[in-house]
Design a protein around this motif. Structure first.
Motif, PDB file in Angstrom:
ATOM      1  N   ARG A   1       0.933  -1.103   0.006  1.00 15.18           N
ATOM      2  CA  ARG A   1       0.052  -0.039  -0.043  1.00 15.18           C
ATOM      3  C   ARG A   1       0.897   1.357  -0.001  1.00 15.18           C
ATOM      4  NH1 ARG A   1      -4.334  -0.424   4.858  1.00 15.18           N
ATOM      5  NH2 ARG A   1      -4.452   1.785   4.399  1.00 15.18           N
ATOM      6  N   PRO A   2       0.268   2.162  -0.489  1.00 15.29           N
ATOM      7  CA  PRO A   2       1.046   3.641  -0.479  1.00 15.29           C
ATOM      8  C   PRO A   2       1.448   4.048   0.848  1.00 15.29           C
ATOM      9  CG  PRO A   2      -0.955   3.666  -1.978  1.00 15.29           C
ATOM     10  CD  PRO A   2      -0.947   2.589  -1.295  1.00 15.29           C
ATOM     11  N   THR A   3       2.427   4.632   1.372  1.00 16.56           N
ATOM     12  CA  THR A   3       2.644   5.388   2.186  1.00 16.56           C
ATOM     13  C   THR A   3       2.137   6.694   2.712  1.00 16.56           C
ATOM     14  OG1 THR A   3       4.734   5.989   1.971  1.00 16.56           O
ATOM     15  CG2 THR A   3       4.920   3.990   2.704  1.00 16.56           C
ATOM     16  N   LYS A   4       2.135   7.297   3.902  1.00 16.75           N
ATOM     17  CA  LYS A   4       1.593   8.540   3.937  1.00 16.75           C
ATOM     18  C   LYS A   4       2.458   9.850   3.118  1.00 16.75           C
ATOM     19  CE  LYS A   4      -0.210   8.409   8.691  1.00 16.75           C
ATOM     20  NZ  LYS A   4      -0.180   8.939   9.930  1.00 16.75           N
ATOM     21  N   LYS A   5       3.714   9.399   3.068  1.00  9.01           N
ATOM     22  CA  LYS A   5       4.725  10.019   2.297  1.00  9.01           C
ATOM     23  C   LYS A   5       4.438  10.129   0.898  1.00  9.01           C
ATOM     24  CE  LYS A   5       9.644  11.134   1.358  1.00  9.01           C
ATOM     25  NZ  LYS A   5       9.150  11.626   0.018  1.00  9.01           N
ATOM     26  N   ASP A   6       3.952   8.912   0.319  1.00  8.42           N
ATOM     27  CA  ASP A   6       3.415   8.650  -1.081  1.00  8.42           C
ATOM     28  C   ASP A   6       2.087   9.473  -1.259  1.00  8.42           C
ATOM     29  OD1 ASP A   6       5.681   7.149  -1.391  1.00  8.42           O
ATOM     30  OD2 ASP A   6       4.486   5.079  -1.256  1.00  8.42           O
ATOM     31  N   ARG A   7       1.379   9.655  -0.325  1.00 11.55           N
ATOM     32  CA  ARG A   7       0.071  10.054  -0.464  1.00 11.55           C
ATOM     33  C   ARG A   7       0.452  11.759  -0.550  1.00 11.55           C
ATOM     34  NH1 ARG A   7      -2.660  12.970   2.864  1.00 11.55           N
ATOM     35  NH2 ARG A   7      -1.611  12.104   4.755  1.00 11.55           N
ATOM     36  N   ARG A   8       1.173  12.180   0.356  1.00 14.12           N
ATOM     37  CA  ARG A   8       1.550  13.497   0.323  1.00 14.12           C
ATOM     38  C   ARG A   8       2.182  14.016  -0.862  1.00 14.12           C
ATOM     39  NH1 ARG A   8       3.888  12.570   5.583  1.00 14.12           N
ATOM     40  NH2 ARG A   8       2.273  12.363   7.153  1.00 14.12           N
ATOM     41  N   ASP A   9       3.176  13.046  -1.319  1.00 13.42           N
ATOM     42  CA  ASP A   9       3.750  13.501  -2.834  1.00 13.42           C
ATOM     43  C   ASP A   9       2.848  13.640  -3.879  1.00 13.42           C
ATOM     44  OD1 ASP A   9       6.216  13.738  -1.565  1.00 13.42           O
ATOM     45  OD2 ASP A   9       6.941  11.677  -1.971  1.00 13.42           O
ATOM     46  N   LEU A  10       1.788  12.699  -3.745  1.00 12.62           N
ATOM     47  CA  LEU A  10       0.828  12.638  -4.953  1.00 12.62           C
ATOM     48  C   LEU A  10      -0.091  13.828  -4.866  1.00 12.62           C
ATOM     49  CD1 LEU A  10      -0.470  10.984  -7.213  1.00 12.62           C
ATOM     50  CD2 LEU A  10      -1.713   9.910  -5.584  1.00 12.62           C
ATOM     51  N   GLU A  11      -0.489  14.336  -3.441  1.00 10.15           N
ATOM     52  CA  GLU A  11      -1.406  15.395  -3.367  1.00 10.15           C
ATOM     53  C   GLU A  11      -0.438  16.766  -3.941  1.00 10.15           C
ATOM     54  OE1 GLU A  11      -2.359  15.682   0.581  1.00 10.15           O
ATOM     55  OE2 GLU A  11      -4.268  14.092   0.240  1.00 10.15           O
ATOM     56  N   GLU A  12       0.802  16.703  -3.677  1.00  8.45           N
ATOM     57  CA  GLU A  12       1.585  17.812  -4.024  1.00  8.45           C
ATOM     58  C   GLU A  12       1.606  17.969  -5.658  1.00  8.45           C
ATOM     59  OE1 GLU A  12       3.940  21.252  -3.716  1.00  8.45           O
ATOM     60  OE2 GLU A  12       2.928  20.152  -2.019  1.00  8.45           O
ATOM     61  N   PHE A  13       1.640  16.832  -6.123  1.00  9.18           N
ATOM     62  CA  PHE A  13       1.808  17.047  -7.566  1.00  9.18           C
ATOM     63  C   PHE A  13       0.550  17.342  -8.367  1.00  9.18           C
ATOM     64  CE2 PHE A  13       1.206  14.227 -11.587  1.00  9.18           C
ATOM     65  CZ  PHE A  13       2.483  14.805 -12.334  1.00  9.18           C
ATOM     66  N   ILE A  14      -0.726  16.737  -7.867  1.00  8.03           N
ATOM     67  CA  ILE A  14      -1.947  17.038  -8.097  1.00  8.03           C
ATOM     68  C   ILE A  14      -2.433  18.460  -7.926  1.00  8.03           C
ATOM     69  CG2 ILE A  14      -4.403  16.544  -8.051  1.00  8.03           C
ATOM     70  CD1 ILE A  14      -3.588  13.720  -7.516  1.00  8.03           C
ATOM     71  N   GLN A  15      -1.993  19.002  -6.412  1.00  8.15           N
ATOM     72  CA  GLN A  15      -2.276  20.325  -6.506  1.00  8.15           C
ATOM     73  C   GLN A  15      -0.996  21.048  -5.795  1.00  8.15           C
ATOM     74  OE1 GLN A  15      -5.123  19.824  -3.283  1.00  8.15           O
ATOM     75  NE2 GLN A  15      -7.045  19.157  -4.528  1.00  8.15           N
ATOM     76  N   PRO A  16      -0.223  21.591  -6.634  1.00  9.82           N
ATOM     77  CA  PRO A  16       0.914  22.201  -6.422  1.00  9.82           C
ATOM     78  C   PRO A  16       0.860  23.381  -5.425  1.00  9.82           C
ATOM     79  CG  PRO A  16       0.449  22.701  -8.571  1.00  9.82           C
ATOM     80  CD  PRO A  16      -0.618  21.827  -8.160  1.00  9.82           C
ATOM     81  N   ALA A  17       1.722  23.681  -4.635  1.00 13.06           N
ATOM     82  CA  ALA A  17       1.789  24.718  -3.585  1.00 13.06           C
ATOM     83  C   ALA A  17       1.410  26.227  -4.346  1.00 13.06           C
ATOM     84  CB  ALA A  17       2.828  24.696  -2.763  1.00 13.06           C
ATOM     85  N   PHE A  18       1.097  27.176  -3.686  1.00 14.21           N
ATOM     86  CA  PHE A  18       1.096  28.528  -4.186  1.00 14.21           C
ATOM     87  C   PHE A  18       2.487  28.968  -4.678  1.00 14.21           C
ATOM     88  CE2 PHE A  18       1.292  33.243  -3.382  1.00 14.21           C
ATOM     89  CZ  PHE A  18       0.400  33.388  -4.392  1.00 14.21           C
ATOM     90  N   PHE A  19       2.437  29.452  -5.841  1.00 13.16           N
ATOM     91  CA  PHE A  19       3.775  30.098  -6.536  1.00 13.16           C
ATOM     92  C   PHE A  19       3.774  31.282  -5.661  1.00 13.16           C
ATOM     93  CE2 PHE A  19       4.215  26.546  -8.939  1.00 13.16           C
ATOM     94  CZ  PHE A  19       2.929  26.240  -9.745  1.00 13.16           C
ATOM     95  N   GLY A  20       4.606  31.699  -4.989  1.00 12.83           N
ATOM     96  CA  GLY A  20       4.781  32.856  -4.022  1.00 12.83           C
ATOM     97  C   GLY A  20       5.311  33.979  -5.130  1.00 12.83           C
TER      98      GLY A  20
END
Length: 143
Positions: free
Chosen positions: A108-127
């Motif tokens: 199963r995917p780990t929490k880190k894998d899930r966070r990386d996937l979420e970051e890929f789908i919804q990138p952080a604000f471009f400051g």
């Protein structure tokens, strides 16, 4: 020698508990010669018992009608697996189909894998990115 069907299924290690074996008989998943059987049915040597465990139906020939549970090494003395090759092929196909599209051993995917996937789908604000579009004013003047 004879033994109760549910007791034999448990003793031959086909089911983990006797109550599980009895429930499967009551639900019509255990048959002898195509006829669904009650848990209290007596089995004799030579009977062929069919147990439906999706996706396939196993067939076992009774070599000994035992009532006490035996060790795993002694199971071949108690029963003979006479399941048809077509049923075994269904089991193998089911086993293969379960691993399509997933690398073996990854789990199963780990929490880190899930966070990386979420970051890929919804990138952080471009400051530092400037969202001011000066071209919109130029477009309005053209009309």
């Amino acid at each position: 020698m004879e033994a109760r069907l549910d007791k034999w299924l448990w003793a031959a290690r086909i089911f983990k508990t006797r109550s599980l074996a009895a429930d499967e008989c009551k639900n019509g998943r255990v048959s002898i010669k195509g006829v669904k059987q009650k848990p209290s049915r007596m089995v004799r040597e030579g009977d062929v018992i069919e147990v439906r465990k999706p996706p396939i139906t196993y067939s076992f020939k009774v070599l000994k009608a035992i009532q006490n549970r035996v060790g795993a090494k002694l199971v071949p003395e108690v029963l003979e697996n006479v399941t048809t090759p077509e049923q075994m092929e269904l089991l193998e196909m089911q086993r293969i189909a379960g691993f399509v599209g997933r690398a073996r051993g990854t789990g199963r995917p780990t929490k880190k894998d899930r966070r990386d996937l979420e970051e890929f789908i919804q990138p952080a604000f471009f400051g530092d990115f400037d969202f001011d579009f000066d071209d919109e004013d130029d477009l309005e003047e053209d009309f």
